[in-house]
Design a protein around this motif. Structure first.
Motif, PDB file in Angstrom:
ATOM      1  N   THR A  20       0.776  -1.227   0.234  1.00  0.00           N
ATOM      2  CA  THR A  20       0.139  -0.108  -0.041  1.00  0.00           C
ATOM      3  C   THR A  20       0.942   1.326   0.128  1.00  0.00           C
ATOM      4  OG1 THR A  20      -0.247  -0.363   2.258  1.00  0.00           O
ATOM      5  CG2 THR A  20      -2.129  -0.991   1.180  1.00  0.00           C
ATOM      6  N   PRO A 158      -6.451  -0.448   1.658  1.00  0.00           N
ATOM      7  CA  PRO A 158      -6.114  -0.979   0.418  1.00  0.00           C
ATOM      8  C   PRO A 158      -6.592  -0.419  -0.699  1.00  0.00           C
ATOM      9  CG  PRO A 158      -7.830  -2.373   1.552  1.00  0.00           C
ATOM     10  CD  PRO A 158      -7.548  -1.156   2.665  1.00  0.00           C
ATOM     11  N   LEU A 159      -5.816  -0.697  -1.720  1.00  0.00           N
ATOM     12  CA  LEU A 159      -6.244   0.264  -2.962  1.00  0.00           C
ATOM     13  C   LEU A 159      -7.554  -0.167  -3.553  1.00  0.00           C
ATOM     14  CD1 LEU A 159      -5.037   2.178  -5.124  1.00  0.00           C
ATOM     15  CD2 LEU A 159      -4.024   0.121  -6.656  1.00  0.00           C
ATOM     16  N   TRP A 201      -6.918  -5.176  -7.336  1.00  0.00           N
ATOM     17  CA  TRP A 201      -5.538  -5.091  -6.836  1.00  0.00           C
ATOM     18  C   TRP A 201      -5.305  -5.614  -5.524  1.00  0.00           C
ATOM     19  CZ3 TRP A 201      -2.967  -4.014 -11.082  1.00  0.00           C
ATOM     20  CH2 TRP A 201      -3.573  -3.461 -12.187  1.00  0.00           C
ATOM     21  N   ASN A 204      -2.225  -4.253  -4.232  1.00  0.00           N
ATOM     22  CA  ASN A 204      -2.048  -2.985  -3.888  1.00  0.00           C
ATOM     23  C   ASN A 204      -1.232  -2.194  -5.048  1.00  0.00           C
ATOM     24  OD1 ASN A 204      -4.091  -2.755  -1.638  1.00  0.00           O
ATOM     25  ND2 ASN A 204      -2.520  -4.168  -0.868  1.00  0.00           N
TER      26      ASN A 204
END
Length: 215
Positions: A20, A158-159, A201, A204
């Motif tokens: 991240t 998280p993304l 993702w 991330n």
């Protein structure tokens, strides 16, 4: 939050999943702090064998162990005046957690094999992908150390939970890599942007960066 804590001298814990950008945030905090002209020293607590980690952190005196042919300063001393970044602090062995706690309380260290106390002024930023509270319940992490490390907490989602970030980052990576590789100007088509936005993702930002570079 990172910008706000940067101007303080508090110990910071950065939590978030792998990839991240925890070290990126740590460097941001250091760069925007009053210690920015001093060293930023990073060490990954999970990447160094336990037998060597104490020496890496605290340094050692000549003859302290086999192979210690000269006096060597540890990462803590090397970061004097600046910032020490302890990545994957959740993997720090229990034996060293006690020594780190003492340093945080007294701001002095003793090198391995040494008897002299050395005062060191620095800021500590830690990062972990683990749930330290769960580790405390399992007796794998000291509760008193936890409260020393969490004067300030910065949590990186998280993304997949950062709506709109993936396309922005993807465009930035395309720009960076085309400059580095001296390629003609490349760009992401609308269908590529949509695919990037739709994907979760799991790795991330690190996964996204690798994907764009590979493409």
């Amino acid at each position: 939050m990172a910008k706000r804590v940067a101007k303080t001298d508090s110990t910071v814990l950065i939590s978030g999943a792998s990839g991240t950008g925890k070290e990126v945030v740590a460097r941001y905090i250091h760069t925007h702090s009053d210690r920015s002209d001093k060293p930023f020293v990073a060490i990954n607590c999970a990447a160094i064998p336990e037998a060597l980690l104490e020496s890496e952190l605290f340094g050692h005196e000549k003859g302290a162990f086999t192979g210690a042919v000269k006096q060597t300063a540890g990462k803590i001393e090397l970061a004097a005046g600046g910032t020490l970044f302890l990545d994957e602090i959740g993997d720090l062995p229990m034996s060293l957690q006690a020594k780190l706690l003492r340093f945080l309380q007294d701001r002095v260290i003793e090198r391995v094999g040494g008897r002299t106390e050395i005062a060191v002024d620095l800021r500590i930023i830690c990062a972990t992908h683990r749930n330290l509270r769960d580790q405390i319940e399992k007796s794998q992490f000291r509760e008193d150390l936890y409260y020393r490390l969490t004067e300030m907490v910065v949590t990186i989602p998280p993304l997949r939970d950062r709506a709109g970030d993936a396309p922005l980052l993807a465009r930035a990576f395309v720009k960076r890599f085309t400059q580095q590789q001296k390629r003609e100007k490349l760009f992401l088509r609308d269908d590529a942007i949509q695919a990037i936005a739709d994907y979760t993702w799991p790795g991330n930002v690190r996964e996204l960066e690798n994907c764009i570079k590979r493409a």
